[in-house]
Design a protein around this motif. Structure first.
Motif: not given
Ligand code: SF4
Lengths: 200, 460
Positions: B50, B96, B117, B396, B421
């Motif tokens: 992150h 992920h 996610h 992101c 964001r």
């Molecule tokens: S939504 Fe964005 S911040 Fe969250 S795991 Fe996926 S890529 Fe990373």
């Protein structure tokens, strides 16, 4: 390890009548780098509360001295988006003990219940009425009785029953902790693992 | 399920637990305070993703708090015996993205992660969903969490997708139809011929964004596409005889008469390339459409709606085609897999980056980065004037330095267009890798269909 208890609350409210307030608004990602749970209240709604210059935004409700209290009255679909529990820590740390809305995002609801912040779901109609009342008279008080699951707007006498999972209610009333509970179920858990041959 | 509490949630056993640096430290502190170990360290997999930089990853992380968080993760993992694919590890990447590509996500599993996610993993026919940090602590302590039973929804998408329309457009279309709260309280199963025809990468994109309509999780029944994906992995931890597992996994589908609390059906043929214009993923429309008017909304909804458009610097009734933009971001756990970069590069090949565009091209993992290099995609992008960064969540959520500046427009392949964001004041327009590529070469919002010939129409 006992948790924060919640049984009864009577308080004035802070209205935040926007729909779809997501957890990125509640606590922006750039404040998530801490490794403890404390201190997030300072950055609650950070980008609405402060101007780019770093000064307080006097238009934002939390900076309006007319409104205060332990109950945040939010708009529909509150707490959507990221699963960050930091959002709940920030709301709690700021001093709120309950959030009222017509609709909460799932993970936010769970996170709240796990931290002694009570999410109270009321009808959209009543929510809008409450918001108008608070705007007109910031001294408007509400009463939340968790034992009886009753939410009351004191000056009008509107009183409704709200839902909560009975197990979670018990935890909040008694300050019980999920992990203590799960740890007490260890033999059941290892039994399940042995049965399914899950630990190789 | 281990046990069902009367009048309460179920005790759900967790087969796979993923953790990352942002939502785990407080959980480890909890364990320490209780003086208890991690119950089943072998079932937890960790990565740093992150807040890591996407440039010069071999150097020390500049931001002190981020560095501290990443260091805490390493410390906790070595202390408790948890496998860590940390910064600079050859298998590092977004949680992920690496879970599936390293074979840790398998059909039939229950999977959780302190990250919304986590629904991504549902593409393999798993029960996968995001949890909060208190629950991360529960899993570390007992390998279980307490979960109320969710309601079940089925979303069926039948028909054929048009040229230039991707899985990202399918899910953005569905969310724009049912809104960001449309599936709150539900676990969603995606089915239908259009879903069946998708690759695993594309299915992950769909399940990934099921959280954006409020769903607890999304899933797709495993089939030959799933099994072939797994057969092609170099190894699958803990599985010696894949075919015998495959035989068991074949039974993991809803029976044809299964009942759902809610059913929805969509026609894939009606879907066009999508783009968002507002500050939640439900505010999306066909790329050649106009921003809806506020009239049909109630007072509260319409003031939130106008506030959102004001943030975006846009107006009801406006068309977006031709609107100039400043940034393009391709990456994230939604569209940061190899297929996404293939699609992006397909449009870029032989063309040049528009002069006004800053592009952030961020592979979802080291493995994706390697694949891009070996397939020559990095070269293609370089020739067009783009630079490929190192893996991570990047822009992101902009926890690292990859922030979009105040007021700037970015076409982004990620999943959230919330206010701020991608950086304070950043204006995000969510779209597919094709649409991002079309914007990157024209410098404005453009219809990707104009850049795709029929025979070059890859499916993503
Ligand atoms: S939504 Fe964005 S911040 Fe969250 S795991 Fe996926 S890529 Fe990373």
């Amino acid at each position: 390890m006992p948790k924060v208890k919640f049984d009864f609350l009577e308080s004035t409210c802070v209205p935040l009548p926007f729909e779809n307030v997501d957890t990125d608004q509640i606590i922006p990602a750039r404040f998530l780098s801490a490794t403890s749970r404390e201190g997030f209240g300072n950055n609650l709604f950070r980008d609405w509360r402060y101007l780019k210059t770093g000064e307080k935004n006097s238009d934002f409700i939390l900076n309006n001295p007319k409104f205060s209290g332990k109950v945040l009255v939010a708009g529909k679909n509150f707490g959507s988006g990221s699963s960050r529990e930091h959002a709940v820590w920030a709301i709690f740390d700021y001093g709120f003990r309950a959030v009222v809305s017509s609709f909460f995002a799932d993970i936010f609801m769970n996170n709240s219940l796990n931290n002694g912040l009570l999410p109270v779901v009321i009808s959209e109609e009543l929510l809008i009425k409450l918001q108008c009342l608070i705007q007109k008279n910031p001294a408007t008080k509400v009463k939340i009785d968790l034992e009886k699951q009753i939410f009351t707007i004191i000056p009008t006498g509107d009183s409704v029953r709200f839902g909560i999972n009975p197990y979670k209610k018990e935890c909040l009333l008694k300050g019980l902790d999920d992990i203590d509970f799960l740890l007490s179920m260890k033999s059941l858990i290892t039994g399940y693992e042995n049965n399914k041959n899950l630990v190789k | 399920m281990v046990h069902s509490i009367e009048d309460g949630p179920d005790i759900l056993y967790i087969d796979r637990h993923y953790i990352h640096e942002v939502t785990s430290p407080q959980a480890f502190i909890g364990l320490k305070e209780r003086g208890i170990p991690v119950f089943r360290p072998g079932k937890t997999i960790a990565t740093a993703d992150h807040n890591i930089p996407t440039k010069d990853q071999h150097l020390q992380i500049m931001d002190e708090l981020s560095r501290n968080q990443v260091e805490r993760l390493s410390e906790n993992c070595s202390k408790y015996g948890i496998e860590l694919f940390g910064l600079n590890h050859p298998k590092n990447g977004i949680v992920h993205v690496i879970g599936p590509e390293l074979g840790y996500t398998l059909p039939g599993m229950t999977i959780v992660c302190g990250d919304s996610h986590t629904s991504t993993h549902g593409a393999f026919g798993t029960i996968a969903f995001g949890i909060g940090t208190s629950e991360v602590e529960m899993v570390l302590a007992t390998q279980c969490i307490l979960q109320p039973k969710p309601k079940k929804m089925r979303i069926t998408v039948n028909g054929n997708l048009h040229k230039g329309v991707t899985s990202k457009d399918i899910i953005m279309y569905i969310i724009s139809e049912i809104s960001t709260g449309g599936a709150t309280g539900y676990f969603v199963e995606f089915s239908g011929s259009a879903i069946k025809s998708l690759s695993m990468e594309a299915r992950m994109t769909i399940c990934n964004m099921s959280i954006e309509m409020g769903a607890r999780g999304g899933l797709i029944a495993p089939d030959e596409t799933t099994f072939d994906y797994l057969r092609k992995l170099p190894s699958i931890p803990g599985i010696d005889d894949l075919e015998s597992s495959v035989n068991q996994w074949k039974n993991l589908k809803s029976d044809p008469h299964a009942s759902f609390d809610h059913e929805l059906e969509f026609d894939a043929g009606l879907i066009k390339p999508m783009i968002t214009y507002g500050t939640n993923p439900g505010m999306g429309m066909a790329i050649d459409g106009s921003i809806p008017m506020a009239e049909d909304k109630n007072k509260e909804a319409s003031s939130s709606y106008l506030k959102s458009l004001e943030y975006m610097g846009l107006k009801p009734g406006m068309k977006l085609l031709g609107h100039p933009i400043d940034y393009v971001f391709i990456g994230s756990c939604t569209n940061g897999r190899i297929e996404d970069f293939r699609a992006f590069a397909q449009i870029i090949r032989g063309r040049k980056k528009a002069a006004n565009i800053t592009a952030l091209i961020v592979p979802g993992s080291k493995k994706v980065e390697e694949q891009m290099a070996s397939e020559g995609l990095i070269e293609v992008l370089k020739n067009a004037g783009f630079e490929v960064r190192q893996p991570g969540c990047s822009s992101c959520l902009a926890m690292n330095e990859d922030k979009i500046p105040q007021g700037k427009y970015t076409v982004s392949t990620s999943n959230r267009n919330f206010e701020g964001r991608q950086g304070p004041g950043a204006r995000t327009l969510l779209a597919s890798p094709f649409t991002a590529a079309a914007a990157a070469i024209t410098g404005k919002i453009s219809d990707p269909r104009e850049f795709i010939t029929e025979e070059k129409n890859v499916k993503i």
